[in-house]
Design an enzyme around this catalytic site. Structure first.
Site, PDB file in Angstrom:
ATOM      1  N   ILE A 101       0.830  -1.215   0.000  1.00  0.00           N
ATOM      2  CA  ILE A 101       0.000   0.000   0.000  1.00  0.00           C
ATOM      3  C   ILE A 101       0.861   1.260   0.000  1.00  0.00           C
ATOM      4  O   ILE A 101       0.400   2.334   0.365  1.00  0.00           O
ATOM      5  CB  ILE A 101      -1.006  -0.011   1.173  1.00  0.00           C
ATOM      6  CG1 ILE A 101      -0.290  -0.108   2.538  1.00  0.00           C
ATOM      7  CG2 ILE A 101      -1.984  -1.168   1.010  1.00  0.00           C
ATOM      8  CD1 ILE A 101      -1.248  -0.005   3.732  1.00  0.00           C
ATOM      9  N   GLY A 102       2.104   1.070  -0.443  1.00  0.00           N
ATOM     10  CA  GLY A 102       3.025   2.201  -0.494  1.00  0.00           C
ATOM     11  C   GLY A 102       4.114   2.076   0.552  1.00  0.00           C
ATOM     12  O   GLY A 102       4.996   2.920   0.676  1.00  0.00           O
TER      13      GLY A 102
ATOM     14  N   ARG B 235      15.143  -5.145  13.897  1.00  0.00           N
ATOM     15  CA  ARG B 235      16.072  -5.008  12.778  1.00  0.00           C
ATOM     16  C   ARG B 235      15.352  -4.348  11.601  1.00  0.00           C
ATOM     17  O   ARG B 235      14.238  -4.742  11.240  1.00  0.00           O
ATOM     18  CB  ARG B 235      16.560  -6.401  12.391  1.00  0.00           C
ATOM     19  CG  ARG B 235      17.659  -6.413  11.383  1.00  0.00           C
ATOM     20  CD  ARG B 235      18.373  -7.770  11.403  1.00  0.00           C
ATOM     21  NE  ARG B 235      18.799  -8.130  10.070  1.00  0.00           N
ATOM     22  CZ  ARG B 235      18.090  -8.912   9.261  1.00  0.00           C
ATOM     23  NH1 ARG B 235      16.970  -9.446   9.661  1.00  0.00           N
ATOM     24  NH2 ARG B 235      18.545  -9.167   8.050  1.00  0.00           N
TER      25      ARG B 235
ATOM     26  N   PRO C 156      16.548   0.643   5.390  1.00  0.00           N
ATOM     27  CA  PRO C 156      16.498   1.913   6.119  1.00  0.00           C
ATOM     28  C   PRO C 156      15.821   3.034   5.332  1.00  0.00           C
ATOM     29  O   PRO C 156      15.303   3.980   5.922  1.00  0.00           O
ATOM     30  CB  PRO C 156      17.965   2.256   6.382  1.00  0.00           C
ATOM     31  CG  PRO C 156      18.780   1.155   5.830  1.00  0.00           C
ATOM     32  CD  PRO C 156      17.897   0.129   5.187  1.00  0.00           C
TER      33      PRO C 156
ATOM     34  N   GLN D 125       8.427   5.492   5.987  1.00  0.00           N
ATOM     35  CA  GLN D 125       7.256   5.196   6.815  1.00  0.00           C
ATOM     36  C   GLN D 125       7.202   6.118   8.022  1.00  0.00           C
ATOM     37  O   GLN D 125       6.149   6.627   8.383  1.00  0.00           O
ATOM     38  CB  GLN D 125       7.291   3.733   7.285  1.00  0.00           C
ATOM     39  CG  GLN D 125       6.918   2.738   6.192  1.00  0.00           C
ATOM     40  CD  GLN D 125       5.533   2.999   5.641  1.00  0.00           C
ATOM     41  OE1 GLN D 125       4.554   2.953   6.363  1.00  0.00           O
ATOM     42  NE2 GLN D 125       5.453   3.319   4.375  1.00  0.00           N
TER      43      GLN D 125
ATOM     44  N   VAL E 226       7.296  -1.140  10.894  1.00  0.00           N
ATOM     45  CA  VAL E 226       7.432   0.306  11.105  1.00  0.00           C
ATOM     46  C   VAL E 226       6.257   1.115  10.539  1.00  0.00           C
ATOM     47  O   VAL E 226       6.314   2.334  10.492  1.00  0.00           O
ATOM     48  CB  VAL E 226       8.740   0.842  10.477  1.00  0.00           C
ATOM     49  CG1 VAL E 226       9.939   0.354  11.265  1.00  0.00           C
ATOM     50  CG2 VAL E 226       8.860   0.440   9.013  1.00  0.00           C
ATOM     51  N   GLY E 227       5.194   0.439  10.118  1.00  0.00           N
ATOM     52  CA  GLY E 227       4.088   1.152   9.464  1.00  0.00           C
ATOM     53  C   GLY E 227       3.337   2.123  10.361  1.00  0.00           C
ATOM     54  O   GLY E 227       2.806   3.119   9.887  1.00  0.00           O
ATOM     55  N   GLU E 228       3.244   1.830  11.634  1.00  0.00           N
ATOM     56  CA  GLU E 228       2.404   2.672  12.493  1.00  0.00           C
ATOM     57  C   GLU E 228       3.192   3.496  13.512  1.00  0.00           C
ATOM     58  O   GLU E 228       2.755   4.572  13.902  1.00  0.00           O
ATOM     59  CB  GLU E 228       1.388   1.826  13.280  1.00  0.00           C
ATOM     60  CG  GLU E 228       1.074   0.490  12.671  1.00  0.00           C
ATOM     61  CD  GLU E 228      -0.286   0.354  12.011  1.00  0.00           C
ATOM     62  OE1 GLU E 228      -1.179   1.159  12.281  1.00  0.00           O
ATOM     63  OE2 GLU E 228      -0.440  -0.592  11.220  1.00  0.00           O
TER      64      GLU E 228
HETATM   65 MO1  MOS Z   1      -3.356  -0.059   9.161  1.00  0.00          MO
HETATM   66  S1  MOS Z   1      -4.723   1.164  10.092  1.00  0.00           S
HETATM   67  O1  MOS Z   1      -3.505  -1.476  10.077  1.00  0.00           O
HETATM   68  O2  MOS Z   1      -3.822  -0.177   7.602  1.00  0.00           O
END
Ligand code: MOS
Length: 735
Positions: free
Chosen positions: A465-466, A623, A627, A633, A698-700
């Site tokens: 999703i990017g 890890r 990077p 992100q 590291v998405g959130e």
């Molecule tokens: Mo995220 S809010 O789990 O796409």
């Protein structure tokens, strides 16, 4: 090549970058198809009521219009709620688009105009007359608090005796914060192109975070065999949670395709992006107490959030207050207020992005009450176990985040006294906050196939999703197979590929990455074994000397044709598919990512404008595979956190029951001019328990705590505690 250089840890550019910047990457609304029809959605402007009639005559008279679909003429759909439940559904009765004459919220789709051209559909859309018997409604959380009920969520049990400890403690804060509803609004609006195949099966290009979730939804709702529905999402232009659940354009486009036996596209307008899930408005009440050295004696976090009348949307808002710091007396409470609105939806760091506003602003207020530096207060309350679960953390390098972040920011030079630093017409303030997010792992599958030309194809139904999934999975695969990244292709975004969870929750690297790694390792093991069997002189060679490069197997300075090796295998290729699950070692531990974020704001004394001139975000996420994509992100998360603090809010007119600022002109988000310097640090955090990659995702984590740090910095700059987000000019001037 005799020496293998792993690609993990290298800042590889996005593999999908060239396709995206040259416009070759196709998004859901961009797939061509002969005779494609275009759908436009007609939405209700009434929040609650019953449809009396829909007059389609004028719309149908427009040249090129093929049909106007609504509840009375749509093709058959499942009648029970379960069919509409998807992998991210909330408790309750999921919304069923065009199902019956009930209107449950303003913005609800009530008809679909289908035409040969988008222009004809747009024109006809305005000619559909819908008569709705309106009913009384309520969309204002504050007006309906008496209807609050406990959320159907399993909160950790209370610990100790909150009230006693709170009453007895010498230093305390008792404060309330509020946050508005916010809408995801990825750059790519939601869209589905349903290609009707000659055999009646459907090939769908959908904007989704889970191709198999969309496939399963269509299978259950329309009674189609799974083999008759293939859902693809090769590229997704951001989603942030908005694509976790199948959205209504998917059902509508499919309905039209089935009814007309034609290919149909439905793309939502930007304004329609405000007609489904969102981050819910919340009220939070924090009570913290500490002893003279700042050690937490009591913590209570109560949150109230809005939901719809038909589903109870729950997220983890208050749990973080029981796990981030050491405290023996903890109470949590979480309530929902059903309103005549659509169900909220996971939005980047769902729950935590909200709960950490309450907790981390209250910690700042407590630091002042105790007379401690806000950073010192947090250091004094560090814990290396998760008391909610009664388990130690597999790793928690939060103290390193505090130390390295503070050092890079120059935190030691902070002015303690609010409002004491002035530069020209601006007051300058510094604030900080901590962040935490779960490090989850889901079951996932992957397939690896080595072709005779030495190319490795690895696949899984996950999406990108990017976030960088194409790139990072390629790196993981290449390293596990000990090949160059250029010899590896990772395929994703197709429901026909091996099973993968939704892309969300920051768990793609740990879940899909583990499967990819295992599949490629097993494949490599089989290749080595086959080579040793086939070529006797290799029998004694250690496995690490085997490489696949330049289309051949290389062992030291000897070369072997792969074609010869793979000859006896089915299809002349070597293929491995497997499932990966969380390892047994995880059971005894809790795993989470952490952050410390430091912010400098400049507040114009006359105008009340707040500018964030500098941010340092220090992240502990295990890890880091890449990077560069990981930093992206965090950057995106920080920008969004600034947005939560200073810009974003749905301005709902409660007389009409819908957001008035439903476009990107009126719904404020930061632009480049609003963003100052952002520095991202990843601290070292070895973790061989969380999963075999040692990566936590590291998405959130990048967004969490940022809004609190900004609010704390505004206090440091101005001496004003602004507890109602976003912090806009009017509040700064009045506060
Ligand atoms: Mo995220 S809010 O789990 O796409």
């Amino acid at each position: 090549m005799t020496h293998f250089e792993p690609s993990s840890g290298q800042p590889l550019n996005r593999i999908d970058g060239p396709a995206k910047v040259t416009g070759q990457a196709r998004y859901a609304a961009e797939y061509p198809s002969d005779g494609l029809l275009h759908g436009r959605v007609v939405c209700s402007v009434v929040p609650r009521g019953r449809i009396r009639y829909i007059d389609c005559a004028a719309a149908l008279a427009v040249p090129g219009v093929m049909a106007v679909l609504h509840h009375a003429n749509r093709p058959p759909m499942a009648g029970d709620d379960e069919a509409y439940e998807d992998a991210d559904a909330a408790d309750g009765q999921p919304f069923r688009p065009l199902f019956n004459d009930r209107v449950l919220y303003s913005g609800q789709p009530v008809a679909l105009v289908v035409a040969q051209s988008l222009e004809a559909a747009r024109h006809a859309e305005a000619l559909v007359r819908i008569d709705i018997d309106p009913e009384p409604f309520e969309t204002d959380l504050l007006a309906a608090l008496d209807r609050a009920h406990p959320a159907p969520a399993e909160l950790p049990k209370p610990r100790g005796d909150f009230q006693r400890a709170f009453d007895a403690a010498p230093f305390k804060v008792d404060v309330a914060y509020s946050t508005p509803s916010e809408y995801h609004n990825p750059m790519e609006p939601h869209a589905s192109t349903v290609i009707y195949q000659p055999d009646g099966s459907l090939h769908v290009h959908d904007k989704t975070q889970g191709t198999q979730n969309s496939q399963d939804y269509l299978h259950k709702v329309f009674g189609l065999a799974k083999e008759q529905v293939r859902v693809c999402a090769a590229y997704v232009g951001g989603a942030f949670g908005s694509g976790l659940r199948p959205q209504y354009q998917l059902a509508l486009a499919t309905m039209a395709a089935l009814k007309l036996q034609r290919s149909v596209r439905v793309a939502l307008t930007r304004q329609q992006m405000f007609t489904f899930g969102y981050r819910p408005r919340t009220l939070q009440h924090l009570q913290l107490a500490a002893d003279a050295r700042g050690r937490l004696q009591a913590v209570r976090h109560q949150a109230t959030a809005q939901t719809s009348r038909f589903e109870d949307f729950t997220e983890h808002v208050v749990e973080w207050s029981g796990m981030l710091y050491r405290c023996d007396n903890v109470a949590m409470d979480y309530r929902l207020v059903p309103l005549d609105v659509y169900t909220p939806l996971d939005m980047r760091a769902p729950g935590a992005a909200l709960g950490l506003i309450g907790l981390e602003c209250a910690m700042d207020e407590l630091a002042e009450a105790v007379g401690l530096d806000p950073l010192a207060l947090r250091q004094a309350n560090f814990t290396d176990s998760n008391a909610n679960e009664g388990k130690p953390y597999s790793s928690k390098a939060l103290l390193d985040c505090y130390r390295q972040g503070a050092e890079r920011f120059g935190w030691a030079a902070r002015e303690v006294c609010p409002g004491s630093r002035r530069e020209g017409h601006e007051r300058v303030g510094w604030g900080m906050a901590g962040g935490v997010w779960e490090a989850m792992q889901m079951k996932a599958s992957a397939k690896a196939r080595l072709d005779a030309d030495g190319h490795l194809w690895v696949s899984s139904a996950t999406t990108d999703i990017g976030t960088g999934t194409y790139t990072v999975m390629t790196q993981i695969a290449a390293d596990a197979a000990r090949m160059a990244v250029g010899d590896v292709t990772f395929l994703l975004g197709d429901s026909s590929l091996p099973t993968a969870p939704l892309q969300g929750g920051s768990f793609t690297v740990s879940s899909v990455g583990s499967a990819v790694r295992q599949a490629c390792e097993v494949l490599r093991g089989k290749l080595v074994e086959a080579a040793k069997t086939r070529f006797g002189e290799l029998a004694g060679e250690p496995a690490e000397r085997f490489m696949i490069a330049a289309g051949r197997l290389q062992v030291g300075d000897r070369h072997y044709e792969l074609a010869e090796l793979l000859q006896g295998m089915p299809g002349g290729v070597l293929e491995v598919q497997l499932d990966a699950e969380p390892g047994a070692r995880r059971q005894g531990f809790s795993s989470a990512t952490h952050s410390a974020v430091f912010v400098e704001v400049r507040v114009d004394e006359a105008l009340g404008t707040v500018r964030v001139s500098r941010v340092v975000s220090a992240i502990a996420a295990g890890r880091v595979i890449n990077p560069k994509t990981a930093r992206s992100q965090i950057l995106g998360g920080v920008v969004w956190g600034l947005s939560m603090a200073l810009h974003e809010q749905a301005e709902v007119d409660h007389h009409l029951g819908r957001p008035m600022n439903h476009d990107l002109a009126a719904y404020h988000i930061p632009v480049n001019a609003d963003i100052g310097d952002i520095e991202v640090l990843f601290v070292d955090e070895p973790d061989d328990i969380v999963n075999e990659l040692g990566s936590k995702g590291v998405g959130e984590i990048g967004i969490i705590g940022v809004a609190a740090a900004v609010a704390n910095a505004v206090y440091n700059a101005t001496g004003k505690r602004l507890r109602d987000l976003p912090i806009t000019v009017d509040k700064v001037l009045a506060g």
